[in-house]
Design a protein around this motif. Structure first.
Motif, PDB file in Angstrom:
ATOM      1  N   LEU A   5     -39.144  10.236  56.713  1.00 14.73           N
ATOM      2  CA  LEU A   5     -38.086  11.044  56.085  1.00 14.73           C
ATOM      3  C   LEU A   5     -37.945  12.414  56.724  1.00 14.73           C
ATOM      4  CD1 LEU A   5     -38.420  10.100  52.310  1.00 14.73           C
ATOM      5  CD2 LEU A   5     -36.803   9.242  53.990  1.00 14.73           C
ATOM      6  N   GLN A   6     -38.229  12.505  58.027  1.00 14.44           N
ATOM      7  CA  GLN A   6     -37.936  13.727  58.770  1.00 14.44           C
ATOM      8  C   GLN A   6     -36.554  13.594  59.390  1.00 14.44           C
ATOM      9  OE1 GLN A   6     -40.525  14.573  62.088  1.00 14.44           O
ATOM     10  NE2 GLN A   6     -39.705  16.646  62.363  1.00 14.44           N
ATOM     11  N   LYS A   7     -35.723  14.615  59.173  1.00 18.32           N
ATOM     12  CA  LYS A   7     -34.385  14.587  59.761  1.00 18.32           C
ATOM     13  C   LYS A   7     -34.417  15.210  61.155  1.00 18.32           C
ATOM     14  CE  LYS A   7     -31.319  14.316  55.824  1.00 18.32           C
ATOM     15  NZ  LYS A   7     -29.964  14.640  55.380  1.00 18.32           N
ATOM     16  N   VAL A   8     -33.867  14.494  62.112  1.00 22.75           N
ATOM     17  CA  VAL A   8     -33.794  14.979  63.487  1.00 22.75           C
ATOM     18  C   VAL A   8     -32.362  14.819  63.970  1.00 22.75           C
ATOM     19  CG1 VAL A   8     -34.677  14.712  65.833  1.00 22.75           C
ATOM     20  CG2 VAL A   8     -36.169  14.242  63.891  1.00 22.75           C
TER      21      VAL A   8
ATOM     22  N   GLN B 263       1.684  12.971  69.107  1.00 23.27           N
ATOM     23  CA  GLN B 263       1.364  13.653  70.359  1.00 23.27           C
ATOM     24  C   GLN B 263       1.242  12.635  71.497  1.00 23.27           C
ATOM     25  OE1 GLN B 263       1.209  17.176  70.137  1.00 23.27           O
ATOM     26  NE2 GLN B 263       1.951  16.514  68.131  1.00 23.27           N
ATOM     27  N   LYS B 264       2.021  12.813  72.522  1.00 24.29           N
ATOM     28  CA  LYS B 264       1.983  11.875  73.656  1.00 24.29           C
ATOM     29  C   LYS B 264       0.683  12.019  74.444  1.00 24.29           C
ATOM     30  CE  LYS B 264       4.447   9.146  76.591  1.00 24.29           C
ATOM     31  NZ  LYS B 264       3.353   8.789  77.475  1.00 24.29           N
ATOM     32  N   THR B 265       0.281  13.245  74.670  1.00 25.69           N
ATOM     33  CA  THR B 265      -0.987  13.480  75.370  1.00 25.69           C
ATOM     34  C   THR B 265      -1.815  14.478  74.563  1.00 25.69           C
ATOM     35  OG1 THR B 265      -0.041  15.249  76.705  1.00 25.69           O
ATOM     36  CG2 THR B 265      -0.036  13.048  77.668  1.00 25.69           C
ATOM     37  N   ILE B 266      -3.124  14.274  74.610  1.00 26.43           N
ATOM     38  CA  ILE B 266      -4.037  15.165  73.899  1.00 26.43           C
ATOM     39  C   ILE B 266      -5.227  15.450  74.808  1.00 26.43           C
ATOM     40  CG2 ILE B 266      -5.637  15.369  71.942  1.00 26.43           C
ATOM     41  CD1 ILE B 266      -3.755  13.470  70.392  1.00 26.43           C
ATOM     42  N   SER B 267      -5.594  16.703  74.875  1.00 26.04           N
ATOM     43  CA  SER B 267      -6.805  17.101  75.588  1.00 26.04           C
ATOM     44  C   SER B 267      -7.652  17.922  74.628  1.00 26.04           C
ATOM     45  CB  SER B 267      -6.433  17.938  76.821  1.00 26.04           C
ATOM     46  OG  SER B 267      -7.596  18.520  77.386  1.00 26.04           O
ATOM     47  N   LEU B 268      -8.956  17.666  74.612  1.00 30.30           N
ATOM     48  CA  LEU B 268      -9.837  18.416  73.704  1.00 30.30           C
ATOM     49  C   LEU B 268     -11.266  18.370  74.223  1.00 30.30           C
ATOM     50  CD1 LEU B 268     -11.613  16.128  71.941  1.00 30.30           C
ATOM     51  CD2 LEU B 268      -9.393  15.819  70.850  1.00 30.30           C
ATOM     52  N   THR B 269     -12.065  19.276  73.687  1.00 24.89           N
ATOM     53  CA  THR B 269     -13.511  19.203  73.905  1.00 24.89           C
ATOM     54  C   THR B 269     -14.158  19.027  72.538  1.00 24.89           C
ATOM     55  OG1 THR B 269     -13.845  21.596  73.716  1.00 24.89           O
ATOM     56  CG2 THR B 269     -13.365  20.719  75.915  1.00 24.89           C
ATOM     57  N   PHE B 270     -15.400  18.568  72.552  1.00 34.34           N
ATOM     58  CA  PHE B 270     -16.057  18.316  71.258  1.00 34.34           C
ATOM     59  C   PHE B 270     -17.566  18.516  71.371  1.00 34.34           C
ATOM     60  CE2 PHE B 270     -15.963  14.193  73.416  1.00 34.34           C
ATOM     61  CZ  PHE B 270     -17.257  13.736  73.251  1.00 34.34           C
ATOM     62  N   ASP B 271     -18.149  18.782  70.229  1.00 36.83           N
ATOM     63  CA  ASP B 271     -19.600  18.771  70.062  1.00 36.83           C
ATOM     64  C   ASP B 271     -19.917  17.759  68.971  1.00 36.83           C
ATOM     65  OD1 ASP B 271     -20.222  20.838  71.913  1.00 36.83           O
ATOM     66  OD2 ASP B 271     -19.568  22.318  70.435  1.00 36.83           O
ATOM     67  N   SER B 272     -20.962  16.986  69.170  1.00 37.70           N
ATOM     68  CA  SER B 272     -21.339  16.019  68.142  1.00 37.70           C
ATOM     69  C   SER B 272     -22.828  16.132  67.846  1.00 37.70           C
ATOM     70  CB  SER B 272     -20.984  14.588  68.571  1.00 37.70           C
ATOM     71  OG  SER B 272     -21.759  14.193  69.677  1.00 37.70           O
ATOM     72  N   ASP B 273     -23.173  15.938  66.602  1.00 36.59           N
ATOM     73  CA  ASP B 273     -24.580  15.927  66.170  1.00 36.59           C
ATOM     74  C   ASP B 273     -24.837  14.632  65.435  1.00 36.59           C
ATOM     75  OD1 ASP B 273     -25.333  18.640  66.981  1.00 36.59           O
ATOM     76  OD2 ASP B 273     -23.943  19.287  65.414  1.00 36.59           O
ATOM     77  N   ILE B 274     -25.779  13.865  65.940  1.00 45.89           N
ATOM     78  CA  ILE B 274     -26.157  12.618  65.284  1.00 45.89           C
ATOM     79  C   ILE B 274     -27.518  12.810  64.646  1.00 45.89           C
ATOM     80  CG2 ILE B 274     -26.873  10.247  65.685  1.00 45.89           C
ATOM     81  CD1 ILE B 274     -24.675   9.978  67.656  1.00 45.89           C
ATOM     82  N   GLU B 275     -27.573  12.514  63.375  1.00 43.61           N
ATOM     83  CA  GLU B 275     -28.808  12.718  62.628  1.00 43.61           C
ATOM     84  C   GLU B 275     -29.516  11.387  62.451  1.00 43.61           C
ATOM     85  OE1 GLU B 275     -28.917  15.910  59.377  1.00 43.61           O
ATOM     86  OE2 GLU B 275     -28.652  14.021  58.318  1.00 43.61           O
ATOM     87  N   VAL B 276     -30.808  11.404  62.659  1.00 44.97           N
ATOM     88  CA  VAL B 276     -31.633  10.231  62.374  1.00 44.97           C
ATOM     89  C   VAL B 276     -32.693  10.666  61.360  1.00 44.97           C
ATOM     90  CG1 VAL B 276     -33.271   8.569  63.315  1.00 44.97           C
ATOM     91  CG2 VAL B 276     -31.249   9.194  64.636  1.00 44.97           C
ATOM     92  N   VAL B 277     -32.891   9.845  60.352  1.00 46.44           N
ATOM     93  CA  VAL B 277     -33.944  10.105  59.370  1.00 46.44           C
ATOM     94  C   VAL B 277     -35.076   9.136  59.667  1.00 46.44           C
ATOM     95  CG1 VAL B 277     -34.525  10.210  56.927  1.00 46.44           C
ATOM     96  CG2 VAL B 277     -32.210  10.793  57.684  1.00 46.44           C
ATOM     97  N   THR B 278     -36.208   9.682  60.064  1.00 51.91           N
ATOM     98  CA  THR B 278     -37.326   8.830  60.479  1.00 51.91           C
ATOM     99  C   THR B 278     -37.937   8.136  59.266  1.00 51.91           C
ATOM    100  OG1 THR B 278     -39.073  10.469  60.174  1.00 51.91           O
ATOM    101  CG2 THR B 278     -37.825  10.561  62.254  1.00 51.91           C
ATOM    102  N   PRO B 279     -38.781   7.134  59.513  1.00 55.00           N
ATOM    103  CA  PRO B 279     -39.451   6.467  58.383  1.00 55.00           C
ATOM    104  C   PRO B 279     -40.265   7.442  57.538  1.00 55.00           C
ATOM    105  CG  PRO B 279     -39.638   5.137  60.356  1.00 55.00           C
ATOM    106  CD  PRO B 279     -39.037   6.447  60.793  1.00 55.00           C
TER     107      PRO B 279
END
Lengths: 328, 120
Positions: free
Chosen positions: A130-133, A112-128
């Motif tokens: 052990l709570q996932k956020v 593909q010469k050109t690409i256009s898109l939208t996205f959603d991202s979720d980054i998870e952190v596990v606290t000391p």
């Protein structure tokens, strides 16, 4: 076959950290007295074994095609013995199917010469504790090969834009009214994606999927491949693939049918307790759209201040300090 | 909240680097992330970080070699090693090179923070 023997020898030397000369693959044979490569390092051993299996399959297929199979037999047999000793089975249809789908996606996206898109991202952190956020962001991307890219990402704690016009990279902290400029003359979007993996204040792991040859990059350290089956992402049927690397597991959902584009990407880090995940969902994929140079020009709407790249902080999707309220 | 200060994190796996760095961020510690020992040494930050969290098996210069280099560049810099390897030889090499903690992957967040506190 010489290349296979050499590869085996090199891999054994790397895993056991033995100097050249201590380990010899000698016509593809492994000495019975040779200790298990990577002893105490099971992940490295699995990767070695996976490579061996891949090489064995490749070489075996080559043997079948070649009228001179007799000249290749000794190493193939040796490899088969090693594979049996390691409890390996030849790759099944499941693995071959996943690899084929992955390659088809890479070839399609790379074309593909050109690409256009939208996205959603979720980054998870596990606290000391052990709570996932999860920290959620949305954004959009415009790519024009070979050397133009524009990515915006807006989350709860940062609003960032990256612009690349083939000569310079601008990283613009919209919420801070600051930007950094890095000169990268002659670089391509593939080069930039490689550099984004570390060193820049803009994190975008999903851009690996947009490389001209993403297959080679993404599959480089894979030790296990599975075609899980099918799934539906945003109402679209997808092929569900799962891969294992030494440090991460990752899954990919590729649109089924004639347009094999990535729809969802999940990376699970196995090196941190709680196995935090990164999830990327891709939407509104469009190809072959007009994208002139002006679409990649830096035109801030407010007064901004230029800073050194190392001064760009607080642009990550995860904020510094714990915005989690009090506990009861 | 752990005492503030910039902590260098050196790991050649991009996802591990992100995960460790984000764990530190949510705990109020600003990380400086590096994908290699060479990047860290060239960054000009060796003298400014308060602690270094280093993977033992790095591509290029190893974590042990980096520790030995840091001994001359910033002798008082506390180092925390982390590794997925489980052999005693690696552990003995790391301890001999000098470190305040040797953490096995997967890294437990509370153990990492305790080690950083100890380093401070």
């Amino acid at each position: 076959m010489t290349s296979l023997a050499a590869k085996l020898t090199a891999r054994l030397r790397m895993l056991t950290r033995e100097p050249a000369g201590r380990i010899e693959a000698g016509a593809g044979r492994l000495s019975a007295s040779q200790p298990c490569p990577g002893e105490g390092r099971p992940q490295a051993l699995r990767r070695w074994a996976s490579d061996l299996r891949e090489d064995f399959m490749t070489e075996t297929a080559a043997c079948k095609r070649s009228a001179a199979a007799s000249g290749l037999g000794r190493t193939a047999v040796a490899c088969a013995i090693v594979a049996v000793l390691l409890g390996l089975q030849p790759a099944g249809a499941e693995e071959m199917g996943a690899t084929r789908i992955m390659k088809a996606m890479s070839d399609y996206v790379g074309s593909q010469k050109t690409i256009s898109l939208t996205f959603d991202s979720d980054i998870e952190v596990v606290t000391p504790e052990l709570q996932k956020v999860q920290f959620a962001s949305s954004g959009k991307l415009l790519l024009s090969r070979p050397d133009k890219l524009r990515v915006t990402r807006t989350g709860g704690y940062a609003n960032v834009e990256l612009l690349f016009d083939g000569k310079t990279v601008i990283i613009y902290g919209k919420n801070l009214d600051v930007f950094a400029q890095i000169d990268v003359p002659g670089a391509t979007t593939d080069d930039l994606v490689d550099r984004l993996r570390s060193g820049y204040a803009f994190d975008a792991p999903g851009t690996d999927l947009l490389l001209t040859s993403s297959f080679e990059t993404l599959m480089a350290d894979v030790i296990d491949v599975k075609h899980i089956g099918h799934g539906v992402v945003d109402g679209v049927e997808c092929e569900h693939l799962a891969f294992r690397n030494e440090d991460v597991d990752w899954q990919l959902w590729v649109e089924a049918g004639p347009r094999p584009i990535p729809r969802k990407y999940v990376i699970t880090s196995k090196t941190v307790a709680g196995a935090p995940q990164y999830t990327l969902t891709i939407r509104n994929w469009q190809s072959e759209i007009p994208g002139g140079a002006e679409a990649f020009a830096f035109k801030p709407e407010v007064a901004v201040r230029r800073v050194e790249p190392r001064e760009l902080t607080n642009l990550d999707e995860v904020p510094e300090g714990r915005p989690m309220g009090g506990s009861k | 909240m752990v005492s503030p200060g910039r902590v260098a994190v050196v790991d050649d796996d991009a996802n591990t680097l992100r995960a460790i760095s984000r764990l530190l961020r949510v705990c109020g510690i600003e990380p400086s992330s590096f994908a290699s020992a060479e990047d860290f040494l060239a960054s000009g930050t060796v003298g400014r970080v308060t602690c270094a969290v280093i993977d033992v098996y790095l591509t290029g210069m190893s974590g042990i070699e980096l520790r030995l280099r840091l001994s001359s560049l910033n002798p008082s810099l506390p180092v925390i090693f982390m590794t997925g390897a489980i052999d005693d030889a690696t552990r003995e090499q790391a301890l001999a090179a000098g470190c305040v903690a040797f953490l096995r992957k997967p890294v437990e967040g509370h153990m990492l923070l305790d080690a950083i506190k100890q380093a401070g």
